[in-house]
Design a protein around this motif. Structure first.
Motif, PDB file in Angstrom:
ATOM      1  N   PRO A 198     -66.174  54.416  14.368  1.00 53.86           N
ATOM      2  CA  PRO A 198     -67.435  54.309  15.114  1.00 53.86           C
ATOM      3  C   PRO A 198     -67.945  52.856  15.120  1.00 53.86           C
ATOM      4  N   PRO A 199     -68.786  52.508  16.097  1.00 52.06           N
ATOM      5  CA  PRO A 199     -69.248  51.116  16.235  1.00 52.06           C
ATOM      6  C   PRO A 199     -69.882  50.525  14.981  1.00 52.06           C
ATOM      7  N   ASP A 200     -70.736  51.283  14.279  1.00 51.00           N
ATOM      8  CA  ASP A 200     -71.377  50.720  13.092  1.00 51.00           C
ATOM      9  C   ASP A 200     -70.363  50.397  11.996  1.00 51.00           C
ATOM     10  N   TYR A 201     -69.345  51.221  11.863  1.00 48.19           N
ATOM     11  CA  TYR A 201     -68.284  50.948  10.893  1.00 48.19           C
ATOM     12  C   TYR A 201     -67.499  49.693  11.284  1.00 48.19           C
ATOM     13  N   ARG A 202     -67.223  49.528  12.565  1.00 51.88           N
ATOM     14  CA  ARG A 202     -66.477  48.347  13.030  1.00 51.88           C
ATOM     15  C   ARG A 202     -67.252  47.071  12.755  1.00 51.88           C
ATOM     16  N   ILE A 203     -68.552  47.108  13.013  1.00 50.80           N
ATOM     17  CA  ILE A 203     -69.380  45.926  12.774  1.00 50.80           C
ATOM     18  C   ILE A 203     -69.346  45.545  11.299  1.00 50.80           C
ATOM     19  N   VAL A 204     -69.545  46.511  10.434  1.00 44.81           N
ATOM     20  CA  VAL A 204     -69.545  46.233   8.989  1.00 44.81           C
ATOM     21  C   VAL A 204     -68.157  45.782   8.539  1.00 44.81           C
ATOM     22  N   TYR A 205     -67.114  46.422   9.064  1.00 43.35           N
ATOM     23  CA  TYR A 205     -65.755  46.021   8.690  1.00 43.35           C
ATOM     24  C   TYR A 205     -65.519  44.557   9.038  1.00 43.35           C
ATOM     25  N   PHE A 251     -63.192  53.780   4.838  1.00 40.40           N
ATOM     26  CA  PHE A 251     -64.074  53.998   5.981  1.00 40.40           C
ATOM     27  C   PHE A 251     -63.678  55.257   6.754  1.00 40.40           C
ATOM     28  N   GLU A 252     -62.393  55.479   6.933  1.00 38.48           N
ATOM     29  CA  GLU A 252     -61.939  56.689   7.631  1.00 38.48           C
ATOM     30  C   GLU A 252     -62.382  57.947   6.885  1.00 38.48           C
ATOM     31  N   GLU A 253     -62.304  57.900   5.564  1.00 37.92           N
ATOM     32  CA  GLU A 253     -62.756  59.026   4.747  1.00 37.92           C
ATOM     33  C   GLU A 253     -64.264  59.222   4.886  1.00 37.92           C
ATOM     34  N   GLY A 254     -65.007  58.107   4.965  1.00 40.69           N
ATOM     35  CA  GLY A 254     -66.460  58.195   5.151  1.00 40.69           C
ATOM     36  C   GLY A 254     -66.823  58.820   6.487  1.00 40.69           C
ATOM     37  N   MET A 265     -73.529  52.596   5.695  1.00 39.02           N
ATOM     38  CA  MET A 265     -74.408  52.066   4.660  1.00 39.02           C
ATOM     39  C   MET A 265     -74.466  52.990   3.437  1.00 39.02           C
ATOM     40  N   GLN A 266     -74.243  54.291   3.634  1.00 46.10           N
ATOM     41  CA  GLN A 266     -74.154  55.198   2.486  1.00 46.10           C
ATOM     42  C   GLN A 266     -72.917  54.873   1.653  1.00 46.10           C
ATOM     43  N   LEU A 267     -71.875  54.391   2.320  1.00 44.12           N
ATOM     44  CA  LEU A 267     -70.633  54.073   1.610  1.00 44.12           C
ATOM     45  C   LEU A 267     -70.712  52.767   0.839  1.00 44.12           C
ATOM     46  N   ILE A 268     -71.208  51.728   1.491  1.00 43.84           N
ATOM     47  CA  ILE A 268     -71.125  50.404   0.877  1.00 43.84           C
ATOM     48  C   ILE A 268     -72.416  49.921   0.253  1.00 43.84           C
ATOM     49  N   THR A 318     -57.486  46.617 -11.393  1.00 50.01           N
ATOM     50  CA  THR A 318     -56.757  47.876 -11.235  1.00 50.01           C
ATOM     51  C   THR A 318     -55.727  47.741 -10.122  1.00 50.01           C
ATOM     52  N   PRO A 319     -54.481  47.434 -10.445  1.00 57.62           N
ATOM     53  CA  PRO A 319     -53.470  47.299  -9.394  1.00 57.62           C
ATOM     54  C   PRO A 319     -53.361  48.566  -8.548  1.00 57.62           C
ATOM     55  N   GLY A 320     -53.319  48.353  -7.228  1.00 61.59           N
ATOM     56  CA  GLY A 320     -53.167  49.463  -6.304  1.00 61.59           C
ATOM     57  C   GLY A 320     -54.449  50.217  -6.019  1.00 61.59           C
ATOM     58  N   ALA A 321     -55.580  49.748  -6.542  1.00 63.84           N
ATOM     59  CA  ALA A 321     -56.839  50.464  -6.346  1.00 63.84           C
ATOM     60  C   ALA A 321     -57.758  49.738  -5.380  1.00 63.84           C
ATOM     61  N   ALA A 322     -57.270  48.797  -4.605  1.00 67.67           N
ATOM     62  CA  ALA A 322     -58.109  48.040  -3.692  1.00 67.67           C
ATOM     63  C   ALA A 322     -58.808  48.971  -2.714  1.00 67.67           C
ATOM     64  N   GLY A 323     -60.110  48.716  -2.545  1.00 70.12           N
ATOM     65  CA  GLY A 323     -60.886  49.466  -1.585  1.00 70.12           C
ATOM     66  C   GLY A 323     -61.313  50.845  -2.036  1.00 70.12           C
ATOM     67  N   ARG A 324     -61.110  51.170  -3.259  1.00 68.93           N
ATOM     68  CA  ARG A 324     -61.493  52.506  -3.731  1.00 68.93           C
ATOM     69  C   ARG A 324     -62.591  52.405  -4.766  1.00 68.93           C
TER      70      ARG A 324
END
Length: 95
Positions: A24-31, A57-60, A68-71, A89-95
């Motif tokens: 969605p647009p708001d996610y793209r802007i924040v990304y 983000f896809e999970e959100g 904004m609830q996510l980040i 934490t190797p392999g945990a980027a973005g989680r």
């Protein structure tokens, strides 16, 4: 790095961009703001961090949450947390 590696890297990047464009647009802007911040900071783990954020983000979106609830309210603080997590934490980027 050979030509095949370069081509594969471009293929992966295009697939990643397509995932972001499907958000969605708001996610793209924040990304894009996150991406700008991370490109300035320049962590070595960037190739692992960005796809992890896309998945997060896809999970959100699937869970019906706003970005904004996510980040939270501070994009830079979120990025710093992601970087710190990826360094500890190797392999945990973005989680």
């Amino acid at each position: 790095m050979g030509i095949r590696d370069i081509i594969e890297g471009k293929r992966q990047w295009r697939a990643h961009v397509a995932r972001i464009e499907a958000l969605p647009p708001d996610y793209r802007i924040v990304y894009r703001e996150i991406q700008k911040y991370l490109f300035k900071v320049g962590p070595a783990e960037l190739p692992e961090i960005l796809p992890g954020i896309a998945e997060f983000f896809e999970e959100g979106v699937a869970g019906g949450k706003s970005v904004m609830q996510l980040i939270g309210p501070d994009v830079a603080a979120f990025c710093d947390d992601v970087i710190a997590n990826s360094l500890t934490t190797p392999g945990a980027a973005g989680r």
